[in-house]
Design an enzyme around this catalytic site. Structure first.
Site, PDB file in Angstrom:
ATOM      1  N   SER A 140       0.848  -1.200   0.000  1.00 46.00           N
ATOM      2  CA  SER A 140       0.000   0.000   0.000  1.00 46.00           C
ATOM      3  C   SER A 140       0.880   1.246   0.000  1.00 46.00           C
ATOM      4  O   SER A 140       2.013   1.226   0.496  1.00 46.00           O
ATOM      5  CB  SER A 140      -0.868   0.014   1.257  1.00 46.00           C
ATOM      6  OG  SER A 140      -1.492   1.277   1.425  1.00 46.00           O
ATOM      7  N   TYR A 153      -0.929  -0.099  10.565  1.00 46.01           N
ATOM      8  CA  TYR A 153      -1.297  -0.519   9.202  1.00 46.01           C
ATOM      9  C   TYR A 153      -0.162  -0.167   8.234  1.00 46.01           C
ATOM     10  O   TYR A 153       0.297  -1.014   7.455  1.00 46.01           O
ATOM     11  CB  TYR A 153      -2.616   0.123   8.762  1.00 46.01           C
ATOM     12  CG  TYR A 153      -2.961  -0.249   7.332  1.00 46.01           C
ATOM     13  CD1 TYR A 153      -3.263  -1.566   6.999  1.00 46.01           C
ATOM     14  CD2 TYR A 153      -2.946   0.701   6.305  1.00 46.01           C
ATOM     15  CE1 TYR A 153      -3.543  -1.933   5.685  1.00 46.01           C
ATOM     16  CE2 TYR A 153      -3.231   0.342   4.997  1.00 46.01           C
ATOM     17  CZ  TYR A 153      -3.526  -0.966   4.689  1.00 46.01           C
ATOM     18  OH  TYR A 153      -3.795  -1.336   3.388  1.00 46.01           O
TER      19      TYR A 153
HETATM   20  P1  NDP Z   1     -11.565  -5.912   1.226  1.00 41.60           P
HETATM   21  O1  NDP Z   1     -11.929  -5.681   2.647  1.00 41.60           O
HETATM   22  O2  NDP Z   1     -12.605  -5.709   0.185  1.00 41.60           O
HETATM   23  O3  NDP Z   1     -10.945  -7.386   1.056  1.00 41.60           O
HETATM   24  C1  NDP Z   1     -10.067  -7.924   2.018  1.00 41.60           C
HETATM   25  C2  NDP Z   1      -9.967  -9.418   1.836  1.00 41.60           C
HETATM   26  O4  NDP Z   1      -9.046  -9.924   2.831  1.00 41.60           O
HETATM   27  C3  NDP Z   1     -11.291 -10.133   2.041  1.00 41.60           C
HETATM   28  O5  NDP Z   1     -11.472 -11.084   1.018  1.00 41.60           O
HETATM   29  C4  NDP Z   1     -11.128 -10.814   3.382  1.00 41.60           C
HETATM   30  O6  NDP Z   1     -11.825 -12.055   3.386  1.00 41.60           O
HETATM   31  C5  NDP Z   1      -9.615 -11.071   3.423  1.00 41.60           C
HETATM   32  N1  NDP Z   1      -9.161 -11.272   4.802  1.00 41.60           N
HETATM   33  C6  NDP Z   1      -9.060 -10.350   5.782  1.00 41.60           C
HETATM   34  N2  NDP Z   1      -8.687 -10.940   6.940  1.00 41.60           N
HETATM   35  C7  NDP Z   1      -8.553 -12.267   6.663  1.00 41.60           C
HETATM   36  C8  NDP Z   1      -8.217 -13.403   7.446  1.00 41.60           C
HETATM   37  N3  NDP Z   1      -7.930 -13.311   8.760  1.00 41.60           N
HETATM   38  N4  NDP Z   1      -8.189 -14.615   6.846  1.00 41.60           N
HETATM   39  C9  NDP Z   1      -8.470 -14.739   5.529  1.00 41.60           C
HETATM   40  N5  NDP Z   1      -8.795 -13.703   4.744  1.00 41.60           N
HETATM   41  C10 NDP Z   1      -8.845 -12.480   5.312  1.00 41.60           C
HETATM   42  O7  NDP Z   1     -10.313  -4.943   0.936  1.00 41.60           O
HETATM   43  P2  NDP Z   1      -9.370  -4.746  -0.346  1.00 41.60           P
HETATM   44  O8  NDP Z   1      -9.754  -5.619  -1.468  1.00 41.60           O
HETATM   45  O9  NDP Z   1      -9.288  -3.292  -0.577  1.00 41.60           O
HETATM   46  O10 NDP Z   1      -7.990  -5.203   0.290  1.00 41.60           O
HETATM   47  C11 NDP Z   1      -7.154  -6.166  -0.295  1.00 41.60           C
HETATM   48  C12 NDP Z   1      -5.718  -5.813   0.062  1.00 41.60           C
HETATM   49  O11 NDP Z   1      -5.392  -4.563  -0.539  1.00 41.60           O
HETATM   50  C13 NDP Z   1      -5.443  -5.649   1.552  1.00 41.60           C
HETATM   51  O12 NDP Z   1      -4.193  -6.239   1.856  1.00 41.60           O
HETATM   52  C14 NDP Z   1      -5.396  -4.130   1.732  1.00 41.60           C
HETATM   53  O13 NDP Z   1      -4.590  -3.770   2.818  1.00 41.60           O
HETATM   54  C15 NDP Z   1      -4.789  -3.721   0.411  1.00 41.60           C
HETATM   55  N6  NDP Z   1      -4.986  -2.342  -0.015  1.00 41.60           N
HETATM   56  C16 NDP Z   1      -6.244  -1.810  -0.164  1.00 41.60           C
HETATM   57  C17 NDP Z   1      -6.381  -0.506  -0.600  1.00 41.60           C
HETATM   58  C18 NDP Z   1      -7.709   0.153  -0.747  1.00 41.60           C
HETATM   59  O14 NDP Z   1      -7.760   1.395  -0.790  1.00 41.60           O
HETATM   60  N7  NDP Z   1      -8.799  -0.578  -0.849  1.00 41.60           N
HETATM   61  C19 NDP Z   1      -5.220   0.309  -0.975  1.00 41.60           C
HETATM   62  C20 NDP Z   1      -3.949  -0.352  -0.752  1.00 41.60           C
HETATM   63  C21 NDP Z   1      -3.862  -1.619  -0.326  1.00 41.60           C
HETATM   64  P3  NDP Z   1     -12.737 -12.598   4.585  1.00 41.60           P
HETATM   65  O15 NDP Z   1     -13.257 -11.412   5.347  1.00 41.60           O
HETATM   66  O16 NDP Z   1     -13.804 -13.396   3.918  1.00 41.60           O
HETATM   67  O17 NDP Z   1     -11.808 -13.438   5.375  1.00 41.60           O
HETATM   68  C1  8X3 Z   2      -5.029   1.597   1.778  1.00 39.33           C
HETATM   69  C2  8X3 Z   2      -4.660   2.971   1.354  1.00 39.33           C
HETATM   70  O1  8X3 Z   2      -4.306   5.349   2.127  1.00 39.33           O
HETATM   71  O2  8X3 Z   2      -6.256   4.177   2.981  1.00 39.33           O
HETATM   72  O3  8X3 Z   2      -3.898   0.844   1.968  1.00 39.33           O
HETATM   73  O4  8X3 Z   2      -4.073   3.642   3.793  1.00 39.33           O
HETATM   74  S1  8X3 Z   2      -4.830   4.063   2.640  1.00 39.33           S
END
Ligand code: NDP
Ligand code: 8X3
Length: 255
Positions: A140, A153
């Site tokens: 991220s 985070y």
């Molecule tokens: P979502 O919340 O939509 O998806 C997160 C996914 O992670 C879900 O499928 C969830 O599945 C899974 N997850 C979380 N905890 C667990 C666990 N303990 N075991 C198994 N699976 C888990 O968020 P995003 O798609 O946005 O996030 C995906 C990645 O991208 C993350 O690593 C996030 O930090 C990163 N990210 C997101 C950004 C954004 O702005 N959206 C920007 C930068 C990075 P379930 O709950 O079913 O277990």
């Molecule tokens: C998610 C992006 O800027 O919300 O990783 O932390 S931010």
């Protein structure tokens, strides 16, 4: 009958956001896909939609090492030998300043974003080396640029980016590629999770911002995974045009 690309992708966090979009992107391109996450009903819905010929699902909490191992042991034969691992499962919890934060939330982020990611990577390294595969880690911009309330985070994502570079060094000569993708603001369930289900807060954050979508990031993941085998993108930082970095804060009253 096998009719697609002879490659298998394992993506964690496939029940939502980037991971769910990645499943669709690679299935549409003919890959075999292993999709994981905790919410089994969402994985079952994927199976109902796509069938089991090119898709295998495994519901487990990625923080549970025994459950992870059991899921890996249960991968059926056509899906064994992962070519591309997408370490995507992760979360932010809370936006409180460090001095007001919740230690359990910090631990959950570290257990998920750091410990589980490293554990799964370790377990799949032999298969990835055998197939000259690729590891795509979802980091991220929060791991590069600090902001108030980003504390742990951001720290977990800095780990993901640095771990990726370290893997690149260790895997030198194996043909295995490693990339850290560092997205900025993308509209998924991320903010809903971060705010413990506050839909209004999530809607407000993204309103009028034209943020990136899960499909945008899935397209980037697909691009990285299908580069010619002699190319490795080490880090790939991507933001919506509407987001930029605005630096330092200055206290004018002391200390
Ligand atoms: P979502 O919340 O939509 O998806 C997160 C996914 O992670 C879900 O499928 C969830 O599945 C899974 N997850 C979380 N905890 C667990 C666990 N303990 N075991 C198994 N699976 C888990 O968020 P995003 O798609 O946005 O996030 C995906 C990645 O991208 C993350 O690593 C996030 O930090 C990163 N990210 C997101 C950004 C954004 O702005 N959206 C920007 C930068 C990075 P379930 O709950 O079913 O277990
Ligand atoms: C998610 C992006 O800027 O919300 O990783 O932390 S931010």
């Amino acid at each position: 009958m096998d009719h697609g690309i002879d490659k298998t992708l394992l993506v964690t966090g496939a029940t939502s956001g980037f991971g769910a979009a990645t499943v669709e992107r690679f299935l549409a391109d003919g890959w075999r896909v292993i999709a994981t996450g905790r919410r089994g009903e969402r994985l079952q819905a994927l199976l109902d939609r796509h069938g089991g010929e090119r898709l295998h699902v495994a519901a487990f909490d990625i923080r549970d090492g025994d459950a992870m191992q059991a899921a890996l042991d249960a991968i059926p034969e056509p899906f064994r030998g992962v070519d591309v691992l997408v370490n995507n499962a992760g979360l932010a919890l809370g936006t409180a300043l460090a001095q007001q934060a919740d230690l359990d939330q910090w631990r959950q982020m570290i257990d998920t974003n750091v410990t589980a990611l490293a554990t799964l990577t370790f377990k799949l390294l032999p298969a990835l080396i055998a197939r000259k595969g690729a590891i795509i880690n979802i980091s991220s911009v929060a791991g590069v640029y600090p902001y108030p309330g980003g504390n742990v985070y951001g720290g977990t994502k800095a780990f993901v980016s640095q771990f990726s570079l370290g893997l690149r060094s260790d895997l030198h000569g194996t043909g295995v590629r490693v990339t850290a993708i560092e997205p900025g603001m993308a509209q998924t369930e991320f903010t809903l999770v971060r705010t413990r289900g506050n839909q209004a807060a999530s809607d407000t954050l993204y309103a009028g911002a034209n943020p990136m979508t899960a499909d945008d990031i899935a397209g980037v993941i697909h691009y990285v995974a299908t580069l010619p085998p002699h190319l490795n993108i080490n880090r790939l930082e991507i933001m919506p045009v509407t987001q930029s970095v605005a630096g330092f804060q200055v206290q004018r009253t002391g200390p």
